[in-house]
Design a protein around this motif. Structure first.
Motif, PDB file in Angstrom:
ATOM      1  N   TYR A 182      51.838 -26.234  36.468  1.00  0.00           N
ATOM      2  CA  TYR A 182      51.177 -27.415  37.036  1.00  0.00           C
ATOM      3  C   TYR A 182      49.686 -27.155  37.228  1.00  0.00           C
ATOM      4  O   TYR A 182      48.846 -28.006  36.918  1.00  0.00           O
ATOM      5  CB  TYR A 182      51.836 -27.786  38.368  1.00  0.00           C
ATOM      6  CG  TYR A 182      51.178 -28.960  39.055  1.00  0.00           C
ATOM      7  CD1 TYR A 182      51.511 -30.261  38.705  1.00  0.00           C
ATOM      8  CD2 TYR A 182      50.212 -28.766  40.038  1.00  0.00           C
ATOM      9  CE1 TYR A 182      50.894 -31.345  39.329  1.00  0.00           C
ATOM     10  CE2 TYR A 182      49.590 -29.843  40.657  1.00  0.00           C
ATOM     11  CZ  TYR A 182      49.939 -31.126  40.301  1.00  0.00           C
ATOM     12  OH  TYR A 182      49.317 -32.199  40.906  1.00  0.00           O
ATOM     13  N   LEU A 200      50.158 -37.463  43.437  1.00  0.00           N
ATOM     14  CA  LEU A 200      50.581 -38.015  42.147  1.00  0.00           C
ATOM     15  C   LEU A 200      51.875 -38.808  42.265  1.00  0.00           C
ATOM     16  O   LEU A 200      52.102 -39.749  41.505  1.00  0.00           O
ATOM     17  CB  LEU A 200      50.781 -36.893  41.130  1.00  0.00           C
ATOM     18  CG  LEU A 200      49.579 -36.431  40.312  1.00  0.00           C
ATOM     19  CD1 LEU A 200      49.989 -35.298  39.400  1.00  0.00           C
ATOM     20  CD2 LEU A 200      48.983 -37.580  39.514  1.00  0.00           C
ATOM     21  N   ARG A 234      47.749 -27.220  33.921  1.00  0.00           N
ATOM     22  CA  ARG A 234      47.682 -28.549  33.309  1.00  0.00           C
ATOM     23  C   ARG A 234      46.783 -29.512  34.089  1.00  0.00           C
ATOM     24  O   ARG A 234      46.227 -30.429  33.491  1.00  0.00           O
ATOM     25  CB  ARG A 234      49.085 -29.143  33.191  1.00  0.00           C
ATOM     26  CG  ARG A 234      49.993 -28.480  32.170  1.00  0.00           C
ATOM     27  CD  ARG A 234      49.464 -28.669  30.750  1.00  0.00           C
ATOM     28  NE  ARG A 234      50.362 -28.149  29.745  1.00  0.00           N
ATOM     29  CZ  ARG A 234      51.206 -28.905  29.026  1.00  0.00           C
ATOM     30  NH1 ARG A 234      51.261 -30.212  29.218  1.00  0.00           N
ATOM     31  NH2 ARG A 234      51.982 -28.339  28.121  1.00  0.00           N
ATOM     32  N   THR A 235      46.648 -29.327  35.395  1.00  0.00           N
ATOM     33  CA  THR A 235      45.998 -30.384  36.193  1.00  0.00           C
ATOM     34  C   THR A 235      44.764 -29.952  36.981  1.00  0.00           C
ATOM     35  O   THR A 235      43.880 -30.777  37.223  1.00  0.00           O
ATOM     36  CB  THR A 235      47.001 -30.976  37.204  1.00  0.00           C
ATOM     37  OG1 THR A 235      47.399 -29.955  38.134  1.00  0.00           O
ATOM     38  CG2 THR A 235      48.226 -31.547  36.501  1.00  0.00           C
ATOM     39  N   ALA A 270      45.748 -36.241  34.836  1.00  0.00           N
ATOM     40  CA  ALA A 270      46.902 -35.407  35.153  1.00  0.00           C
ATOM     41  C   ALA A 270      48.186 -36.021  34.617  1.00  0.00           C
ATOM     42  O   ALA A 270      49.074 -35.303  34.127  1.00  0.00           O
ATOM     43  CB  ALA A 270      46.994 -35.208  36.667  1.00  0.00           C
ATOM     44  N   TYR A 309      50.016 -32.707  44.020  1.00  0.00           N
ATOM     45  CA  TYR A 309      51.315 -33.103  43.462  1.00  0.00           C
ATOM     46  C   TYR A 309      51.910 -34.238  44.288  1.00  0.00           C
ATOM     47  O   TYR A 309      52.453 -35.204  43.746  1.00  0.00           O
ATOM     48  CB  TYR A 309      52.263 -31.914  43.432  1.00  0.00           C
ATOM     49  CG  TYR A 309      53.580 -32.228  42.746  1.00  0.00           C
ATOM     50  CD1 TYR A 309      53.705 -32.081  41.375  1.00  0.00           C
ATOM     51  CD2 TYR A 309      54.680 -32.692  43.474  1.00  0.00           C
ATOM     52  CE1 TYR A 309      54.910 -32.387  40.739  1.00  0.00           C
ATOM     53  CE2 TYR A 309      55.869 -32.995  42.852  1.00  0.00           C
ATOM     54  CZ  TYR A 309      55.988 -32.841  41.476  1.00  0.00           C
ATOM     55  OH  TYR A 309      57.176 -33.161  40.847  1.00  0.00           O
ATOM     56  N   TRP A 328      41.200 -38.523  37.939  1.00  0.00           N
ATOM     57  CA  TRP A 328      42.008 -37.303  37.897  1.00  0.00           C
ATOM     58  C   TRP A 328      43.482 -37.638  37.730  1.00  0.00           C
ATOM     59  O   TRP A 328      44.195 -36.971  36.963  1.00  0.00           O
ATOM     60  CB  TRP A 328      41.809 -36.476  39.170  1.00  0.00           C
ATOM     61  CG  TRP A 328      42.725 -35.296  39.212  1.00  0.00           C
ATOM     62  CD1 TRP A 328      42.539 -34.087  38.608  1.00  0.00           C
ATOM     63  CD2 TRP A 328      44.019 -35.234  39.820  1.00  0.00           C
ATOM     64  NE1 TRP A 328      43.626 -33.272  38.822  1.00  0.00           N
ATOM     65  CE2 TRP A 328      44.546 -33.951  39.554  1.00  0.00           C
ATOM     66  CE3 TRP A 328      44.766 -36.145  40.572  1.00  0.00           C
ATOM     67  CZ2 TRP A 328      45.804 -33.554  40.026  1.00  0.00           C
ATOM     68  CZ3 TRP A 328      46.014 -35.752  41.035  1.00  0.00           C
ATOM     69  CH2 TRP A 328      46.518 -34.466  40.761  1.00  0.00           C
ATOM     70  N   LEU A 372      50.730 -34.047  32.083  1.00  0.00           N
ATOM     71  CA  LEU A 372      52.081 -33.698  32.538  1.00  0.00           C
ATOM     72  C   LEU A 372      53.166 -34.523  31.854  1.00  0.00           C
ATOM     73  O   LEU A 372      54.337 -34.398  32.205  1.00  0.00           O
ATOM     74  CB  LEU A 372      52.181 -33.895  34.057  1.00  0.00           C
ATOM     75  CG  LEU A 372      51.245 -33.046  34.910  1.00  0.00           C
ATOM     76  CD1 LEU A 372      51.380 -33.428  36.381  1.00  0.00           C
ATOM     77  CD2 LEU A 372      51.515 -31.558  34.713  1.00  0.00           C
TER      78      LEU A 372
END
Length: 356
Positions: free
Chosen positions: A139, A33, A142-143, A49, A30, A45, A53
């Protein structure tokens, strides 16, 4: 340049262990990102992601994970076992005392400033923690959930490699090889077996408190000179894919001391299988050669079967033959058995690659 000195006694080295953590990977990913800095090793990735998101917000995770110089330790607890699931770690997270949450968030405010959400953690720690857990679940799904099995294979491969290095070459060599900013020094006093020097790559100062897991503005550790004594608590070595090859540390009373380092083979986790080597296939047979090459990095029978579109039974037979030939070896981690290349197996692949 600021340095952290971690003093070790003999019990600390004998209690040195390896483990990896889904929750630490989640927090580190996180943070990556939201770093604003593209990294080619994670580009695919990060794009995936970002799409997954789109339109979602994670206010509680964001207020903890994206501070300038400190991540609260209660969301990066030291893993003590390999094979932990996210649910295992969330269960541990939910048991953290309110006093520890408040202590960590107060340190975050001291290091990075106050906010309304950080005040919520101070006033209603348990209630806000439940909101944070909901965000962690969303999270993750989803990732990272779809990638975790592949990531686990990379992490297991690193643990196998480092454990072998520790057994054959000893702790000084292992620790000195983990990161350029980590140095293993000879005894400093009669009571100290050795000292680890962690050199910070950023000179930004932090509030004067005991050592904690920290990052600088450019996602590098930030610290003042610190002396830490483990006093026999041991040291947990934690490989992380999303560390971006940075060395991080956490020495606090609530959890076992740990060093987080960048995993070996980072570029492999989203990489496709190597191209077929016709010479190797001629020597071993096409299917067996593909199974051998599919163990870069280590994997279990099911993973190899999915990679190669073979039945699990066929893969198992090939692995048995390769094991008998001394080219691969099994390693149990919890309920799963991973296979890895032996030195002979790696040497064989290297030989045929040079001939190609």
């Amino acid at each position: 340049m600021p340095t952290i000195r971690i003093h070790l006694i003999p019990e600390d080295l004998t209690r040195m262990r390896f483990a990896y953590s889904p929750l630490i990977e989640l927090v580190a990913s996180y943070r990556m990102l939201h770093s604003g800095k593209p990294n080619p090793l994670y580009q695919r990735w990060m794009e995936e992601a970002g799409r997954a998101l789109d339109g979602l917000e994670f206010p509680y995770l964001h207020t903890l994970a994206v501070g300038r110089s400190y991540i609260p330790d209660f969301i990066t607890p030291t893993p003590t076992l390999t094979g932990l699931t996210l649910e295992d770690e969330i269960e541990q997270l939910l048991s953290v005392p309110d006093s520890v949450i408040r202590k960590n968030v107060q340190l975050l405010i001291s290091a990075d400033g106050d906010s309304e959400l950080r005040q919520h953690f101070l006033m209603y720690p348990h209630e806000v923690l439940l909101c944070l857990v909901d965000e962690l679940h969303l999270y993750w799904q989803r990732t990272l959930a779809a990638h975790w099995q592949r990531m686990t294979a990379i992490l297991e491969g690193d643990v196998l490699y480092r454990a072998r290095q520790l057994a054959v070459e000893g702790a000084p060599h292992l620790l000195g090889a983990l990161h350029p900013n980590l140095q293993f020094h000879s005894p400093m006093t009669d009571n100290t077996l050795a000292t680890l020097h962690v050199t910070c790559s950023d000179s930004t100062h932090k509030p004067p408190h005991t050592p904690y897991l920290q990052f600088g503005k450019d996602n590098t550790p930030t610290c003042t000179d610190v002396e830490a004594h483990l006093d026999g608590a041991g040291l947990q070595l934690v490989p992380v894919l999303f560390s971006a090859n940075k060395l991080l540390w956490q020495v606090v009373p609530e959890w076992r001391p740990m060093l987080i380092y960048g995993v070996r083979g980072l570029g492999l986790w989203q990489q496709s299988l190597p191209e077929s080597n016709t010479s190797l296939e001629a020597a071993l047979g096409a299917a067996r050669a593909r199974v051998l090459q599919a163990l870069i990095p280590p994997a279990n029978t099911g993973e190899v079967a999915r990679k190669l579109a073979l039945s699990a039974g066929a893969v198992s037979q090939h692995l048995n033959r390769l094991n008998e030939a001394g080219l691969v070896e099994p390693h149990r981690s919890g309920k799963r058995v991973f296979y890895q290349l032996t030195r002979r197996g790696q040497a064989l692949i290297d030989l045929f690659e040079r001939m190609a």
